[in-house]
Design an enzyme around this catalytic site. Structure first.
Site, PDB file in Angstrom:
ATOM      1  CB  THR A 133      -0.900  -0.014   1.256  1.00  0.00           C
ATOM      2  OG1 THR A 133      -1.479   1.266   1.440  1.00  0.00           O
ATOM      3  CG2 THR A 133      -0.112  -0.351   2.513  1.00  0.00           C
ATOM      4  CG  ASP A 134      -1.214   4.982  -0.753  1.00  0.00           C
ATOM      5  OD1 ASP A 134      -1.717   4.293   0.165  1.00  0.00           O
ATOM      6  OD2 ASP A 134      -1.859   5.877  -1.356  1.00  0.00           O
ATOM      7  CD  GLU A 135      -3.322   3.485   4.643  1.00  0.00           C
ATOM      8  OE1 GLU A 135      -3.072   3.306   5.844  1.00  0.00           O
ATOM      9  OE2 GLU A 135      -4.478   3.541   4.204  1.00  0.00           O
ATOM     10  CE1 TYR A 158      -3.434  -2.725   5.743  1.00  0.00           C
ATOM     11  CE2 TYR A 158      -3.170  -0.385   5.258  1.00  0.00           C
ATOM     12  CZ  TYR A 158      -3.297  -1.702   4.828  1.00  0.00           C
ATOM     13  OH  TYR A 158      -3.283  -1.982   3.479  1.00  0.00           O
ATOM     14  CE  LYS A 162       0.001  -4.668   2.961  1.00  0.00           C
ATOM     15  NZ  LYS A 162      -0.398  -6.001   2.406  1.00  0.00           N
TER      16      LYS A 162
HETATM   17  P1  NAD Z   1      -9.800  -7.297   2.158  1.00  0.00           P
HETATM   18  O1  NAD Z   1      -9.831  -7.043   3.624  1.00  0.00           O
HETATM   19  O2  NAD Z   1     -10.987  -6.966   1.349  1.00  0.00           O
HETATM   20  O3  NAD Z   1      -9.477  -8.840   1.887  1.00  0.00           O
HETATM   21  C1  NAD Z   1      -8.478  -9.526   2.575  1.00  0.00           C
HETATM   22  C2  NAD Z   1      -8.609 -11.005   2.261  1.00  0.00           C
HETATM   23  O4  NAD Z   1      -7.556 -11.697   2.948  1.00  0.00           O
HETATM   24  C3  NAD Z   1      -9.924 -11.624   2.736  1.00  0.00           C
HETATM   25  O5  NAD Z   1     -10.448 -12.478   1.748  1.00  0.00           O
HETATM   26  C4  NAD Z   1      -9.525 -12.402   3.963  1.00  0.00           C
HETATM   27  O6  NAD Z   1     -10.360 -13.519   4.239  1.00  0.00           O
HETATM   28  C5  NAD Z   1      -8.098 -12.826   3.622  1.00  0.00           C
HETATM   29  N1  NAD Z   1      -7.279 -13.104   4.792  1.00  0.00           N
HETATM   30  C6  NAD Z   1      -7.125 -12.339   5.896  1.00  0.00           C
HETATM   31  N2  NAD Z   1      -6.307 -12.942   6.773  1.00  0.00           N
HETATM   32  C7  NAD Z   1      -5.915 -14.111   6.191  1.00  0.00           C
HETATM   33  C8  NAD Z   1      -5.061 -15.171   6.596  1.00  0.00           C
HETATM   34  N3  NAD Z   1      -4.438 -15.170   7.780  1.00  0.00           N
HETATM   35  N4  NAD Z   1      -4.878 -16.204   5.754  1.00  0.00           N
HETATM   36  C9  NAD Z   1      -5.511 -16.244   4.538  1.00  0.00           C
HETATM   37  N5  NAD Z   1      -6.351 -15.288   4.127  1.00  0.00           N
HETATM   38  C10 NAD Z   1      -6.546 -14.227   4.944  1.00  0.00           C
HETATM   39  O7  NAD Z   1      -8.501  -6.552   1.630  1.00  0.00           O
HETATM   40  P2  NAD Z   1      -8.283  -5.758   0.255  1.00  0.00           P
HETATM   41  O8  NAD Z   1      -8.772  -4.382   0.430  1.00  0.00           O
HETATM   42  O9  NAD Z   1      -8.757  -6.600  -0.853  1.00  0.00           O
HETATM   43  O10 NAD Z   1      -6.674  -5.694   0.228  1.00  0.00           O
HETATM   44  C11 NAD Z   1      -5.924  -6.751  -0.352  1.00  0.00           C
HETATM   45  C12 NAD Z   1      -4.446  -6.417  -0.259  1.00  0.00           C
HETATM   46  O11 NAD Z   1      -4.176  -5.216  -0.964  1.00  0.00           O
HETATM   47  C13 NAD Z   1      -3.952  -6.195   1.169  1.00  0.00           C
HETATM   48  O12 NAD Z   1      -2.663  -6.747   1.279  1.00  0.00           O
HETATM   49  C14 NAD Z   1      -3.905  -4.697   1.304  1.00  0.00           C
HETATM   50  O13 NAD Z   1      -2.932  -4.306   2.242  1.00  0.00           O
HETATM   51  C15 NAD Z   1      -3.516  -4.287  -0.098  1.00  0.00           C
HETATM   52  N6  NAD Z   1      -3.970  -2.953  -0.527  1.00  0.00           N
HETATM   53  C16 NAD Z   1      -5.270  -2.579  -0.361  1.00  0.00           C
HETATM   54  C17 NAD Z   1      -5.699  -1.333  -0.830  1.00  0.00           C
HETATM   55  C18 NAD Z   1      -7.128  -0.893  -0.689  1.00  0.00           C
HETATM   56  O14 NAD Z   1      -7.453   0.253  -1.006  1.00  0.00           O
HETATM   57  N7  NAD Z   1      -8.062  -1.736  -0.256  1.00  0.00           N
HETATM   58  C19 NAD Z   1      -4.784  -0.480  -1.443  1.00  0.00           C
HETATM   59  C20 NAD Z   1      -3.456  -0.905  -1.589  1.00  0.00           C
HETATM   60  C21 NAD Z   1      -3.061  -2.140  -1.134  1.00  0.00           C
HETATM   61  O1  DAU Z   2      -4.187   3.938   0.690  1.00  0.00           O
HETATM   62  C1  DAU Z   2      -4.381   2.574   0.571  1.00  0.00           C
HETATM   63  C2  DAU Z   2      -5.219   2.074   1.731  1.00  0.00           C
HETATM   64  O2  DAU Z   2      -6.544   2.544   1.517  1.00  0.00           O
HETATM   65  C3  DAU Z   2      -5.189   0.559   1.877  1.00  0.00           C
HETATM   66  O3  DAU Z   2      -3.891   0.151   2.163  1.00  0.00           O
HETATM   67  C4  DAU Z   2      -6.154   0.114   2.989  1.00  0.00           C
HETATM   68  O4  DAU Z   2      -6.194  -1.292   3.050  1.00  0.00           O
HETATM   69  C5  DAU Z   2      -7.529   0.648   2.669  1.00  0.00           C
HETATM   70  O5  DAU Z   2      -8.434   0.304   3.698  1.00  0.00           O
HETATM   71  C6  DAU Z   2      -7.486   2.164   2.490  1.00  0.00           C
HETATM   72  O6  DAU Z   2      -7.199   2.815   3.735  1.00  0.00           O
HETATM   73  P1  DAU Z   2      -7.947   4.173   4.174  1.00  0.00           P
HETATM   74  O7  DAU Z   2      -7.877   4.296   5.641  1.00  0.00           O
HETATM   75  O8  DAU Z   2      -7.477   5.311   3.354  1.00  0.00           O
HETATM   76  O9  DAU Z   2      -9.457   3.808   3.694  1.00  0.00           O
HETATM   77  P2  DAU Z   2     -10.862   4.056   4.374  1.00  0.00           P
HETATM   78  O10 DAU Z   2     -11.906   3.736   3.363  1.00  0.00           O
HETATM   79  O11 DAU Z   2     -10.980   3.412   5.715  1.00  0.00           O
HETATM   80  O12 DAU Z   2     -10.872   5.635   4.610  1.00  0.00           O
HETATM   81  C7  DAU Z   2     -10.724   6.537   3.512  1.00  0.00           C
HETATM   82  C8  DAU Z   2     -10.699   7.942   4.082  1.00  0.00           C
HETATM   83  O13 DAU Z   2     -12.029   8.234   4.581  1.00  0.00           O
HETATM   84  C9  DAU Z   2      -9.772   8.121   5.261  1.00  0.00           C
HETATM   85  O14 DAU Z   2      -9.193   9.402   5.200  1.00  0.00           O
HETATM   86  C10 DAU Z   2     -10.677   8.009   6.487  1.00  0.00           C
HETATM   87  C11 DAU Z   2     -11.990   8.537   5.980  1.00  0.00           C
HETATM   88  N1  DAU Z   2     -13.212   7.920   6.559  1.00  0.00           N
HETATM   89  C12 DAU Z   2     -13.279   6.574   6.627  1.00  0.00           C
HETATM   90  C13 DAU Z   2     -14.407   5.959   7.137  1.00  0.00           C
HETATM   91  C14 DAU Z   2     -14.500   4.465   7.241  1.00  0.00           C
HETATM   92  C15 DAU Z   2     -14.253   8.732   6.971  1.00  0.00           C
HETATM   93  O15 DAU Z   2     -14.185   9.972   6.885  1.00  0.00           O
HETATM   94  N2  DAU Z   2     -15.376   8.129   7.471  1.00  0.00           N
HETATM   95  C16 DAU Z   2     -15.484   6.774   7.591  1.00  0.00           C
HETATM   96  O16 DAU Z   2     -16.534   6.277   8.093  1.00  0.00           O
END
Ligand code: NAD
Ligand code: DAU
Length: 353
Positions: A133-135, A158, A162
């Site tokens: 992730t970019d985080e 988190y 990562k």
């Molecule tokens: P998600 O939470 O939707 O899905 C995670 C999946 O991993 C689920 O299917 C869950 O059952 C599985 N999982 C969790 N723990 C596990 C374990 N111990 N063994 C096997 N499976 C397990 O997550 P996502 O948003 O799809 O993110 C996927 C990946 O991409 C993550 O590594 C996250 O850090 C990365 N990522 C997410 C975002 C975003 O915006 N969502 C952005 C950049 C990177």
């Molecule tokens: O940047 C990549 C990341 O983006 C991934 O690595 C993470 O897995 C993914 O969950 C996401 O993280 P964020 O914390 O940015 O996503 P989230 O949707 O939780 O929140 C987006 C923004 O909105 C953040 O600034 C917090 C804000 N927010 C979030 C929630 C859930 C609100 O204002 N209200 C809310 O209820």
């Protein structure tokens, strides 16, 4: 016999998009390795689960024995590692699972992959893509972008977990020559996104006449990418990425959180007007800010564009319209993943696995 790829976390939001891409647009056999936490939903894979090239393995990535068995059974040409605990708010409330899955789980996968890789006669075709992730780069001010050379500065449990896993992946490349590629992507949005995250949460709360919670003043900035564009980037990183390199993925779609929520309200006002004729924006509620809330994320994707030829297909404006419409059309999926009904569905549908 087609080549086999492992996808960990394939029942999650991005993982399921990757599995659908691999089944629909490539010839790979896909082994989806997933523990099925609350965030893992096999229903997201309904459209491909009957395909003969799709296999599901219900495994925790921390389980060394089962992961080793899977490597020996399927002989994959690569692994796309997405399994993780992914929600920042949950990591603040309970970081333990994040340490376990994101760090210990990744360590376990790297070790199992190393043992498997060392045993391979033809080492050329194997690659371990670690999806991050970019985080991990921390928080930006009003200007500037993250890139592959930005120093790591994770600030939430988190992002710290990562960043730790990224460091392990790098170390396994440098120390053991395991062919690892790391991707760091911005915020994804799109179909099958678990409704705890901002965009699906707001769409669903709006539909249910609930408040739309905006942290602080809604001024924090995120850089949004449609999930299928990310999935294509991950596949490119596997097929063309150079081992030991990391690739930053993002589509230059910066928005403040308040802008995002307002756009969703505007689309819903057009697609499904409120019964009282007022705008959904009336439901916006400013709530207590997230602890340690990173101010701004924004990515410079020049490297993956110029070296691997990656190009996003959606802008935020096109992607968000599709996303809102999908949630309107898929309220059953939302109800299932939120109600626990989903687990019964798994038990009924996967008794033979
Ligand atoms: P998600 O939470 O939707 O899905 C995670 C999946 O991993 C689920 O299917 C869950 O059952 C599985 N999982 C969790 N723990 C596990 C374990 N111990 N063994 C096997 N499976 C397990 O997550 P996502 O948003 O799809 O993110 C996927 C990946 O991409 C993550 O590594 C996250 O850090 C990365 N990522 C997410 C975002 C975003 O915006 N969502 C952005 C950049 C990177
Ligand atoms: O940047 C990549 C990341 O983006 C991934 O690595 C993470 O897995 C993914 O969950 C996401 O993280 P964020 O914390 O940015 O996503 P989230 O949707 O939780 O929140 C987006 C923004 O909105 C953040 O600034 C917090 C804000 N927010 C979030 C929630 C859930 C609100 O204002 N209200 C809310 O209820």
């Amino acid at each position: 016999m087609s080549k086999t790829l492992f996808v960990t976390g394939g029942a999650g939001f991005i993982g399921s998009a990757v599995v659908r891409l691999l089944i629909n647009k490539t010839g790979y056999t896909v082994v989806n390795i997933d523990k099925l936490t609350y965030a893992g939903n096999l229903e997201s894979l309904k459209s491909v689960s009957d395909n003969e090239r799709y296999i599901f393995e219900h495994i925790d990535i921390c389980d060394k024995e089962k992961i080793t068995q899977a490597f020996n059974k399927y002989n994959p040409v690569g692994i796309l590692h997405l399994a993780a605990e992914s929600h920042v708010d949950r990591s603040i409330v309970g970081p333990g699972e994040f340490i376990q899955t994101n760090i210990v789980g990744t360590f376990n996968l790297l070790e199992c992959a190393r043992a498997y890789y060392d045993s391979l006669e033809n080492k050329d075709s194997f690659k371990f893509v670690h999806v991050s992730t970019d985080e991990v780069f921390g928080s930006l001010g009003n200007t500037g972008y993250f890139s592959e050379t930005t120093a790591y500065d994770p600030r939430s449990p988190y992002s710290a977990s990562k960043a730790s896993s990224d460091m392990l992946a790098r170390a396994w490349f440098h120390t053991y020559n395991l062919p690892v590629v790391i991707t760091n992507c911005t915020n994804n949005y799109g179909t099958f996104h678990f409704p705890e995250k901002l965009i699906p949460l707001v769409i669903n709360n709006a539909m249910r006449q609930k408040p739309l919670p905006v942290y602080g003043r809604g001024e924090n900035v995120r850089d949004w990418l449609y999930v299928d564009d990310h999935a294509r980037g991950i596949l490119l990183a596997f097929e063309k990425g150079k081992s030991g390199e990391n690739y930053c993925i993002g589509g230059h779609n910066e928005r403040t959180n308040l802008e995002v929520v307002q756009v969703i309200c505007k689309i819903l006002d057009e697609l499904k007007p409120r019964a009282d004729g007022k705008s959904y924006s009336e439901q916006i509620t400013f709530v207590t800010d997230r602890a340690g809330h990173d101010y701004r994320y924004a990515m410079d994707p020049t490297k993956i564009q110029s070296e691997l030829g990656w190009k996003p297909e959606d802008t935020f404006d096109t992607g968000i319209k599709k996303t809102v419409q999908w949630y309107l059309d898929n309220q059953d999926w939302v109800a299932h993943v939120q109600s626990g009904e989903y687990q019964k569905w798994v038990d009924t549908n996967y008794t033979n696995r």
